[in-house]
Design a protein around this motif. Structure first.
Motif, PDB file in Angstrom:
ATOM      1  N   HIS A 289     -19.852 -66.552  20.046  1.00  0.00           N
ATOM      2  CA  HIS A 289     -19.525 -67.649  21.600  1.00  0.00           C
ATOM      3  C   HIS A 289     -20.303 -66.753  22.508  1.00  0.00           C
TER       4      HIS A 289
ATOM      5  N   ASP B 173     -19.874 -66.310  26.860  1.00  0.00           N
ATOM      6  CA  ASP B 173     -18.612 -66.119  28.476  1.00  0.00           C
ATOM      7  C   ASP B 173     -19.840 -66.652  29.737  1.00  0.00           C
TER       8      ASP B 173
ATOM      9  N   VAL C 289     -20.821 -68.035  32.630  1.00  0.00           N
ATOM     10  CA  VAL C 289     -20.396 -67.940  34.188  1.00  0.00           C
ATOM     11  C   VAL C 289     -21.310 -69.051  35.105  1.00  0.00           C
TER      12      VAL C 289
ATOM     13  N   LEU D  25     -24.367 -65.078  32.211  1.00  0.00           N
ATOM     14  CA  LEU D  25     -23.261 -64.934  31.019  1.00  0.00           C
ATOM     15  C   LEU D  25     -22.583 -63.534  31.404  1.00  0.00           C
ATOM     16  N   ASP D  26     -21.665 -63.607  31.208  1.00  0.00           N
ATOM     17  CA  ASP D  26     -20.653 -62.198  31.492  1.00  0.00           C
ATOM     18  C   ASP D  26     -20.188 -61.385  30.020  1.00  0.00           C
TER      19      ASP D  26
ATOM     20  N   PRO E 224     -20.184 -58.804  27.317  1.00  0.00           N
ATOM     21  CA  PRO E 224     -18.810 -58.580  26.407  1.00  0.00           C
ATOM     22  C   PRO E 224     -19.536 -56.834  25.684  1.00  0.00           C
TER      23      PRO E 224
ATOM     24  N   THR F  52     -20.908 -54.059  29.779  1.00  0.00           N
ATOM     25  CA  THR F  52     -20.457 -55.066  30.171  1.00  0.00           C
ATOM     26  C   THR F  52     -20.934 -55.883  31.361  1.00  0.00           C
TER      27      THR F  52
ATOM     28  N   SER G 193     -18.765 -60.363  38.618  1.00  0.00           N
ATOM     29  CA  SER G 193     -17.688 -60.167  37.129  1.00  0.00           C
ATOM     30  C   SER G 193     -16.783 -60.007  37.157  1.00  0.00           C
TER      31      SER G 193
END
Length: 325
Positions: free
Chosen positions: A87, A89, A91, A100-101, A103, A147, A303
């Motif tokens: 996956h 995330d 943006v 992207l963000d 994790p 992150t 973010s």
């Protein structure tokens, strides 16, 4: 499946007047820069895949205007990496870039001990064509447990433009961190970073290291810690972690540069446990700003702070308020 595909390439270009008299590798880089990296073109010249008027030359040989460069080669995948359905995330995304963000816990690039399960593997699944772009379009990295925001180039042209911006320091990268100690005021750390003399896995402020500049300012003070915002001017490995420790304010939870553990006097058991067990360096890439590599438009993303970061801030705020007055 492994990324082992090949693509047959046939291109030709006449050397324009303004490039005449330069080295072959320099001319090739300018004529074919939107498609291939300098190192790839240089290798093709040495292998005889990129010729001048049908003749094989050396990368350093001078080429005159009017000569015709011909490329006949196989473009192989950039690495034997697996595309994996992990996956992301995302943006922002268009045909040129992806923001992207990231994790905590996600390694950016395969390396010893992390052959797969990385951001790069996830990117190859999301955008299979990234196999043709060096490092799958990754132009800057975040540590495994840091992150926040990262930009990825989806084409070689976008990658070249983003790298140029990073080198020109026109990309704005702003982080937030929780550090050990009460920071009285903001400051700039201008201290070169290189490999630690004895511990090669660590970075350190060293004479003769690469130039590194970080600007930090106070967002909120607590009894024994501070919430700070850090703006990077350069992007060295572990830069914020090294610079803040060098300034005397190491990051909470940093397993490498964390320094001496500190607990406020008479702190609650919950805060004590949270400080002891915070599972990573408290560092988040909060804001990213850059010029779009195709349109030139200035773009900015933010973010939100992750849950573990917000929870620790909440505990520190409650602790401070409990001892006011």
């Amino acid at each position: 499946m492994p990324t082992t595909s090949k693509q047959h390439i046939q291109l030709s270009a006449e050397v324009p007047f303004d490039l005449g008299g330069q080295r072959l590798d320099q001319i090739a880089a300018q004529l074919f820069a939107e498609h291939f990296s300098r190192s790839r073109l240089s290798a093709w010249i040495k292998d005889g895949r990129l010729t001048v008027d049908g003749q094989q030359l050396r990368p350093r040989d001078t080429v005159h205007a009017g000569s015709v460069l011909e490329l006949d080669a196989e473009q192989e995948a950039q690495g034997e990496w697996q595309a994996q359905d992990i996956h992301l995330d995302i943006v922002f995304e268009d045909e040129h870039i992806l923001v992207l963000d990231k994790p905590a816990g996600l390694v950016v690039h395969p390396a010893a001990g992390h052959a797969d399960g990385t951001l790069l593997n996830a990117l190859l699944h999301h955008v299979p064509d990234l196999v043709q772009v060096p490092r799958a379009g990754i132009v800057h990295r975040l540590d495994k447990d840091t992150t926040g925001l990262m930009v990825v180039a989806k084409t070689l042209q976008a990658q070249n433009r983003l790298v140029e911006q990073l080198q020109a320091r026109s990309v704005s990268r702003i982080y937030e961190a929780i550090v050990i100690g009460v920071v009285t005021s903001g400051a700039t750390v201008d201290a070169p970073i290189g490999r630690h003399g004895q511990q090669r896995q660590r970075m350190a402020v060293v004479e003769g290291g690469k130039p590194a500049v970080s600007h930090y300012r106070v967002l909120e003070r607590f009894r024994a810690h501070t919430h700070v915002r850090v703006k990077l001017e350069t992007g060295r490995t572990h830069q914020i972690r090294v610079h803040m420790a060098h300034a005397g304010f190491p990051l909470i939870g940093d397993p490498v540069y964390g320094g001496r553990f500190r607990i406020p006097p008479a702190a609650s058991p919950t805060l004590v446990q949270s400080l002891r067990e915070f599972p990573r360096q408290a560092l988040h890439a909060r804001f990213l700003e850059l010029d779009h590599p195709a349109t030139g438009a200035r773009m900015k993303w933010s973010s939100p702070l992750p849950d573990d970061f917000v929870w620790l801030l909440t505990l520190l705020q409650q602790d401070r308020e409990a001892f006011v007055g």
